[in-house]
Structure formats: structure tokens, C-alpha cells
Design a protein around this motif. Sequence first.
Motif, PDB file in Angstrom:
ATOM      1  N   SER A  22      -0.637  16.040  -0.972  1.00 56.11           N
ATOM      2  CA  SER A  22      -2.060  16.148  -0.630  1.00 56.11           C
ATOM      3  C   SER A  22      -2.231  16.595   0.817  1.00 56.11           C
ATOM      4  O   SER A  22      -1.398  16.321   1.670  1.00 56.11           O
ATOM      5  N   LEU A  65       6.042   4.283   1.157  1.00 53.24           N
ATOM      6  CA  LEU A  65       6.699   5.429   1.806  1.00 53.24           C
ATOM      7  C   LEU A  65       7.687   4.953   2.871  1.00 53.24           C
ATOM      8  O   LEU A  65       8.808   5.470   2.973  1.00 53.24           O
ATOM      9  N   CYS A 106       0.589  10.593  -3.042  1.00 58.83           N
ATOM     10  CA  CYS A 106      -0.714   9.935  -2.934  1.00 58.83           C
ATOM     11  C   CYS A 106      -1.855  10.893  -3.287  1.00 58.83           C
ATOM     12  O   CYS A 106      -1.911  12.006  -2.769  1.00 58.83           O
ATOM     13  N   TYR A 107      -2.750  10.460  -4.130  1.00 57.84           N
ATOM     14  CA  TYR A 107      -3.935  11.194  -4.594  1.00 57.84           C
ATOM     15  C   TYR A 107      -3.625  12.298  -5.605  1.00 57.84           C
ATOM     16  O   TYR A 107      -4.537  12.935  -6.119  1.00 57.84           O
ATOM     17  N   LYS A 129      -4.831   3.829  -5.185  1.00 66.49           N
ATOM     18  CA  LYS A 129      -5.355   5.163  -5.478  1.00 66.49           C
ATOM     19  C   LYS A 129      -5.172   5.448  -6.982  1.00 66.49           C
ATOM     20  O   LYS A 129      -5.191   4.515  -7.779  1.00 66.49           O
ATOM     21  N   SER A 142       0.471   5.078  -4.027  1.00 59.33           N
ATOM     22  CA  SER A 142      -0.256   3.825  -3.847  1.00 59.33           C
ATOM     23  C   SER A 142      -1.022   3.446  -5.108  1.00 59.33           C
ATOM     24  O   SER A 142      -1.667   4.300  -5.719  1.00 59.33           O
ATOM     25  N   GLN A 188       4.698  16.175   1.564  1.00 59.97           N
ATOM     26  CA  GLN A 188       3.417  15.535   1.241  1.00 59.97           C
ATOM     27  C   GLN A 188       2.603  16.491   0.374  1.00 59.97           C
ATOM     28  O   GLN A 188       2.334  17.617   0.758  1.00 59.97           O
ATOM     29  N   ASP A 247       5.540  12.516  -1.127  1.00 59.63           N
ATOM     30  CA  ASP A 247       4.383  11.630  -0.980  1.00 59.63           C
ATOM     31  C   ASP A 247       3.342  12.134  -1.986  1.00 59.63           C
ATOM     32  O   ASP A 247       2.710  13.167  -1.776  1.00 59.63           O
ATOM     33  N   THR A 300      -0.718   7.686   9.132  1.00 60.36           N
ATOM     34  CA  THR A 300      -0.068   6.374   9.201  1.00 60.36           C
ATOM     35  C   THR A 300       1.459   6.492   9.207  1.00 60.36           C
ATOM     36  O   THR A 300       2.147   5.536   9.544  1.00 60.36           O
ATOM     37  N   CYS A 330       0.856  -1.192   0.000  1.00 60.72           N
ATOM     38  CA  CYS A 330       0.000   0.000   0.000  1.00 60.72           C
ATOM     39  C   CYS A 330       0.886   1.234   0.000  1.00 60.72           C
ATOM     40  O   CYS A 330       2.116   1.122  -0.022  1.00 60.72           O
ATOM     41  N   GLY A 331       0.292   2.402   0.058  1.00 57.94           N
ATOM     42  CA  GLY A 331       1.058   3.645   0.035  1.00 57.94           C
ATOM     43  C   GLY A 331       1.985   3.787   1.231  1.00 57.94           C
ATOM     44  O   GLY A 331       3.150   4.165   1.093  1.00 57.94           O
ATOM     45  N   THR A 332       1.464   3.475   2.411  1.00 57.54           N
ATOM     46  CA  THR A 332       2.282   3.597   3.619  1.00 57.54           C
ATOM     47  C   THR A 332       3.520   2.710   3.515  1.00 57.54           C
ATOM     48  O   THR A 332       4.623   3.119   3.885  1.00 57.54           O
ATOM     49  N   TYR A 377       1.006  12.516   7.001  1.00 53.31           N
ATOM     50  CA  TYR A 377      -0.197  11.670   7.042  1.00 53.31           C
ATOM     51  C   TYR A 377      -0.177  10.745   8.277  1.00 53.31           C
ATOM     52  O   TYR A 377       0.872  10.242   8.665  1.00 53.31           O
TER      53      TYR A 377
HETATM   54  C1  PLP Z   1      -3.556   7.337   1.470  1.00 46.86           C
HETATM   55  C2  PLP Z   1      -2.357   8.127   1.822  1.00 46.86           C
HETATM   56  C3  PLP Z   1      -1.215   7.527   2.351  1.00 46.86           C
HETATM   57  C4  PLP Z   1      -1.159   6.074   2.719  1.00 46.86           C
HETATM   58  O1  PLP Z   1      -1.519   5.223   1.697  1.00 46.86           O
HETATM   59  P1  PLP Z   1      -2.203   3.806   2.024  1.00 46.86           P
HETATM   60  O2  PLP Z   1      -2.289   3.158   0.700  1.00 46.86           O
HETATM   61  O3  PLP Z   1      -3.534   4.122   2.642  1.00 46.86           O
HETATM   62  O4  PLP Z   1      -1.308   3.117   2.980  1.00 46.86           O
HETATM   63  C5  PLP Z   1      -0.126   8.329   2.608  1.00 46.86           C
HETATM   64  N1  PLP Z   1      -0.140   9.646   2.346  1.00 46.86           N
HETATM   65  C6  PLP Z   1      -1.217  10.261   1.834  1.00 46.86           C
HETATM   66  C7  PLP Z   1      -1.189  11.748   1.558  1.00 46.86           C
HETATM   67  C8  PLP Z   1      -2.353   9.524   1.550  1.00 46.86           C
HETATM   68  O5  PLP Z   1      -3.433  10.127   1.024  1.00 46.86           O
END
Ligand code: PLP
Length: 426
Positions: free
Chosen positions: A177, A100, A212-213, A236, A233, A175, A210, A124, A95-97, A122
Motif C-alpha cells: 500500500s 512487521l 496492510c490494507y 484492518k 493487521s 510495502q 507488508d 511507524t 497490531c500491524g507494526t 510506513y
Molecule cells: C497501518 C499500516 C501499518 C501499521 O499497522 P498498525 O496496525 O497501524 O500498527 C503498516 N504498514 C502499512 C502500509 C499500513 O497501512
Amino acid sequence: MNYDIYEKLGVSRAVAALGEKTAAALTERFRAIDDTAEYNQAKVLYAMQKNRVSAECLTGTTGYGHDDKGRDTLEQVYVDVFHTEAALVRPALTCGTHALATALSANLLPGDELLSPVGKPYDTLEEVIGIRPGVCSLKEFGVTYRQVDLLPDGAFDYENIKKAINEKTKLVTIQRSKGYQMRPTFSVKQIGELIAFVKSVKPGLTVMVDNCYGEFTEETEPSDVGADMTVGSLIKNPGGGLAPIGGYIAGTRECVQRCHYRLTGPGIGQDVGASLDLNRSLYQGFFLSPTVTAGALKGAIFAARLYEGLGFRCVPTAEESRHDIIQSIELGSKAAMEAFCEGIQAAAPVDSYVTPVPCPIPGYNDDVIMAAGAFIQGASIELSADGPIRPPYAVYFQGGLTWQHAKLGILMSLQKLAEKGLVKIG
Ligand SMILES: *Cc1c(COP(=O)(O)O)cnc(C)c1O
């Protein structure tokens, strides 16, 4: 538009008509999104053709996965889309976490310091870094952490960022997003300015973004403006709704090679890792990602416009430029959050008959409500909404594999609010 089918689904004529009016005002905005998608579609296609993606690439391997042509070619496709020297794109990145955490732990050694110049990362990542106690955190391995918060208006605090960079600073994490915060999401241009600044203060710093999104919301990515690692990820945007698992790290040869060794093992690196039967969905999802992302962006803007018109505060506003697919809407009460999520769930292709209820989730202080009826469990590129039950009672809405479905989900959320007397239509 014939509203009969909406009525069958439970959306009243009044709500559907308000939706029509709202969408009609967004034509110009949507055209710009389609232009971005058109460019990104061609960019992905060019990368696939350049790397001679063949039918053989779509099949998988088992066991060690030596000579997995599909896997290796997919990584080259990412290299050509992100314009980097190397990429790691694997189902083994869960996954994204995980992606990272791999990028950070591969490129930070005991005694090094990690800096976030954009405030708290984020949720996590707090345990990954050791901001909250975490077993196997970077902190446990002797990596220290420093953070510089954004200025009250959301701008970078250049003066304090400069002060925070010291002889130990090795890696800077940015990051893109906003995550679950109310700060702005950064454009690729802003990220580029920040990268140039930190590298001018200390040449040789490694910068990780990061992403993500954020993928495909613009024509460029952070890797085009100096990021040494761009990470995200596949559950996403870049998975396009088809990838059932995975993460990616695109960046310099040196950084990405270390990630390969951290993920598998020193010495074996990128040569192992069977792709099983996942190559086809990873390729096809990436191919669809620019248009899926465009649909999600349209849904987010439509939601902002519709709910702003009814007096709710939206972040970002319907007018602001977009650099990720997240839309937050301040609904002002627990009941309104529940009704909104009930509507999103009721519009889902899977599990539409269940009612989401708030409950405690590890890592959060407040109960959290989540609505998602997705083909891929937890996929937030699919129509989904969630939020912690606390003031200002904001829901975070995202996704929709198609614009049409995103729109329907948002209309259904409004329908539920109207049925419960929480908003008045017309
Ligand atoms: C979703 C997200 C993560 C973590 O990704 P996962 O796939 O949920 O583990 C990390 N950083 C940002 C900004 C995210 O939106």
C-alpha cells in the motif's frame, strides 16, 4: 430511494441526488469488485471446511494456552487462504507494526542488511528499522538498512536495486500500500515481478511483504507470487471489523517458526499463547473480510468519482485499478479538510456527536486531523479519514463496514463542505 431518512441524518436532497447519479455510473466497476469478493468468500470458506472448523474452535483458552485447538486451526485456515507452509495469527501480535517488527527482528541477525526497494516504508516502521532513532531498533542490534527510491513515475528502479543488493543483504521488504505517500499502490502482479527480480540477483534472499490494507482486494495475495512472509493487521481488512486486536504472518515454515520464537520465547514458540475469548471474532471477522473489503473498495471508488466530478484531484483516480482500500483526496485547504472530517465523524455509529480537530501527534511534524467513530478503537477498516495539515491538504479516506455506510459517510462529508460554502452543488 426514499431520501427522507437521509434528510433526517442531515444530508440534503441535492447531495443525495448527486450521490445517486455518481453511484449509477459505477455499476460495471462494482460488478468486478463483487466478483473478486465472491471468489475470496469461497476461498475462505474452503479453507474453513478443509480444516474442519468446529464449534469447539470458537471457544478459547486461558493461562499458557497449551492445546488451543481454535488458535491452531485458525492458523491453518490462514495457511490455506495464503497458500503458505505456516502462519502465525495471534491476538498477542498487537497490531500491524508489531507483526512487521516481529517478522523483521526474527529473520535478521547482527551484520545482516535490510533493503527496501520501494522507497521509504510506513511511518511507524522508521523507528523499528532505526531510520529515525529508536530504542530496540534493528539498527541498535547491528542490522543495517538500505533503500532504493521509486523512479519519478512510480516504477521500480531495477538498475539501482541490483546495485544495492550486496553480500550482507538478507531480507527485502516490500510495502504493497502507498501508506501516507502519493506513490501508487502495487498490484500483486507487480510485487511478483519485483520478487522474481531480487531473487534472480541473489538467490536465497528472504522477501517480506507488508500487506496492510491489501488483503482480499485481488484474488491472489503476495504469498502466491513468491513472498516468504506476508504480514498484516487484524485491525484492518482480515479482521473484518470484528477482530478486536491481532496481526498475522503467513509464510515459509522456516521464517514463520522464527517469528513464533521471537514473539513468545526460544524453545516455546507456537505452543503457548492463550486465545482468551477472541477466537470467535477472529474466525467470523476473517469470514466476513472479503465482503467488508469489497464494501470499502466501493466506497473508495465512489469517493474518487464524486470528488473528481467536483474538481478535486484524487489518488488513485476513479478509473484506476485498486490494490488497497485507501483513497486520497486533495482538498486544497485546512478548512476543507476539517469540514470533510467533520462529515465522516457525523456519519459514525459511535461518537457521531464529536467534532474532530487537528492536533500534534508524536512522530509527525505537522498537526494531524482524524475522524473515526468505530466499534473497534482506531479500526481503519471502519469508516475513517485522516491527514496531516499541510499542502496539498489531502485527506486519506478508508473503510466502511458496509458499502451503504461508506456511501453515507462520503455524502455527509460533501454536505459539510457545501454547508461551509467550500463547494457548490449543482
Ligand atoms: C497501518 C499500516 C501499518 C501499521 O499497522 P498498525 O496496525 O497501524 O500498527 C503498516 N504498514 C502499512 C502500509 C499500513 O497501512
